[in-house]
Motif scaffolding. Sequence first.
Motif, PDB file in Angstrom:
ATOM      1  N   GLN B  55       0.845  -1.191   0.000  1.00  5.41           N
ATOM      2  CA  GLN B  55       0.000   0.000   0.000  1.00  5.41           C
ATOM      3  C   GLN B  55       0.876   1.235   0.000  1.00  5.41           C
ATOM      4  O   GLN B  55       1.933   1.281   0.629  1.00  5.41           O
ATOM      5  CB  GLN B  55      -0.915   0.018   1.228  1.00  5.41           C
ATOM      6  CG  GLN B  55      -1.841   1.221   1.288  1.00  5.41           C
ATOM      7  CD  GLN B  55      -3.100   0.975   2.073  1.00  5.41           C
ATOM      8  OE1 GLN B  55      -3.255  -0.076   2.695  1.00  5.41           O
ATOM      9  NE2 GLN B  55      -4.021   1.917   2.041  1.00  5.41           N
ATOM     10  N   ASN B  56       0.409   2.237  -0.737  1.00  7.51           N
ATOM     11  CA  ASN B  56       1.082   3.531  -0.759  1.00  7.51           C
ATOM     12  C   ASN B  56       0.003   4.603  -0.830  1.00  7.51           C
ATOM     13  O   ASN B  56      -0.532   4.908  -1.887  1.00  7.51           O
ATOM     14  CB  ASN B  56       2.024   3.633  -1.952  1.00  7.51           C
ATOM     15  CG  ASN B  56       2.824   4.923  -1.939  1.00  7.51           C
ATOM     16  OD1 ASN B  56       2.671   5.758  -1.046  1.00  7.51           O
ATOM     17  ND2 ASN B  56       3.687   5.100  -2.920  1.00  7.51           N
ATOM     18  N   GLY B  57      -0.361   5.127   0.325  1.00 10.97           N
ATOM     19  CA  GLY B  57      -1.414   6.136   0.375  1.00 10.97           C
ATOM     20  C   GLY B  57      -2.753   5.556  -0.022  1.00 10.97           C
ATOM     21  O   GLY B  57      -3.199   4.554   0.524  1.00 10.97           O
ATOM     22  N   ARG B  58      -3.365   6.180  -1.033  1.00 14.48           N
ATOM     23  CA  ARG B  58      -4.682   5.709  -1.490  1.00 14.48           C
ATOM     24  C   ARG B  58      -4.582   4.539  -2.473  1.00 14.48           C
ATOM     25  O   ARG B  58      -5.593   3.997  -2.894  1.00 14.48           O
ATOM     26  CB  ARG B  58      -5.423   6.860  -2.166  1.00 14.48           C
ATOM     27  CG  ARG B  58      -5.778   8.025  -1.248  1.00 14.48           C
ATOM     28  CD  ARG B  58      -6.493   9.138  -2.008  1.00 14.48           C
ATOM     29  NE  ARG B  58      -5.628   9.726  -3.031  1.00 14.48           N
ATOM     30  CZ  ARG B  58      -5.716   9.449  -4.328  1.00 14.48           C
ATOM     31  NH1 ARG B  58      -6.631   8.598  -4.773  1.00 14.48           N
ATOM     32  NH2 ARG B  58      -4.904  10.030  -5.187  1.00 14.48           N
ATOM     33  N   LEU B  59      -3.399   4.195  -2.851  1.00  8.38           N
ATOM     34  CA  LEU B  59      -3.209   3.099  -3.801  1.00  8.38           C
ATOM     35  C   LEU B  59      -2.682   1.863  -3.081  1.00  8.38           C
ATOM     36  O   LEU B  59      -1.861   1.963  -2.156  1.00  8.38           O
ATOM     37  CB  LEU B  59      -2.197   3.497  -4.871  1.00  8.38           C
ATOM     38  CG  LEU B  59      -2.705   4.228  -6.108  1.00  8.38           C
ATOM     39  CD1 LEU B  59      -3.340   5.555  -5.764  1.00  8.38           C
ATOM     40  CD2 LEU B  59      -1.593   4.412  -7.122  1.00  8.38           C
ATOM     41  N   SER B  60      -3.189   0.728  -3.502  1.00  5.68           N
ATOM     42  CA  SER B  60      -2.651  -0.528  -3.013  1.00  5.68           C
ATOM     43  C   SER B  60      -2.674  -1.539  -4.148  1.00  5.68           C
ATOM     44  O   SER B  60      -3.433  -1.375  -5.114  1.00  5.68           O
ATOM     45  CB  SER B  60      -3.424  -1.052  -1.800  1.00  5.68           C
ATOM     46  OG  SER B  60      -4.753  -1.363  -2.162  1.00  5.68           O
ATOM     47  N   ALA B  61      -1.852  -2.554  -4.027  1.00  4.09           N
ATOM     48  CA  ALA B  61      -1.774  -3.580  -5.060  1.00  4.09           C
ATOM     49  C   ALA B  61      -1.629  -4.929  -4.405  1.00  4.09           C
ATOM     50  O   ALA B  61      -0.988  -5.061  -3.358  1.00  4.09           O
ATOM     51  CB  ALA B  61      -0.603  -3.303  -6.006  1.00  4.09           C
TER      52      ALA B  61
END
Lengths: 113, 109
Positions: B55-61
């Motif tokens: 996860q990086n802020g509002r983005l995740s993978a």
Amino acid sequence: NAGVTQTPKFQVLKTGQSMTLQCAQDMNHEYMSWYRQDPGMGLRLIHYSVGAGITDQGEVPNGYNVSRSTTEDFPLRLLSAAPSQTSVYFCASSYAPGGDGYTFGSGTRLTVV
Amino acid sequence: GIQVEQSPPDLILQEGANSTLRCNFSDSVNNLQWFHQNPWGQLINLFYIPSGTKQNGRLSATTVATERYSLLYISSSQTTDSGVYFCAVLNQAGTALIFGKGTTLSVSS
């Protein structure tokens, strides 16, 4: 500034002319590559290099030539430009073919008329 | 060679909405990455995620390598999220990244 520098940003060529797209990086990356981006096609690999003196072909190498005499520079040569080579060209560098630190240049938009 | 397929090809959202982008690949891989190309053409490395979740802020993978897919989640989307999202996998020789055709995201305010 650390990163990948591509020149020129824009270029118009006539059919049959030759030119060199420049790519330089100052991150001491061993791996460098060239891609072309066409609408709806994603990025397609043209040539890549795993270190100075070592290059190899990618998916779409025809009509292009590369060399890698130094770690920093990886120029792409168009031998005899064709309209089918109208595209946006990106250079990338990294420590390895994949992974964190994969960095792209800002691209060269080439039009062949 | 490895095939990389992304879906959907296009996505239109209102600001604040959530979205999920999918990347399927045809063979086992040990490298998967997500990139964002902004409307000005600049390509940014988002995630290196061969397996698991990041996860990086509002983005995740999330990548499930055994099932050959990866998902990119964008929460509370903003207009600055607009652009094209690419996933890429390492080819079987381990020499180059193979890119999907991308998902074009448009976020309106």
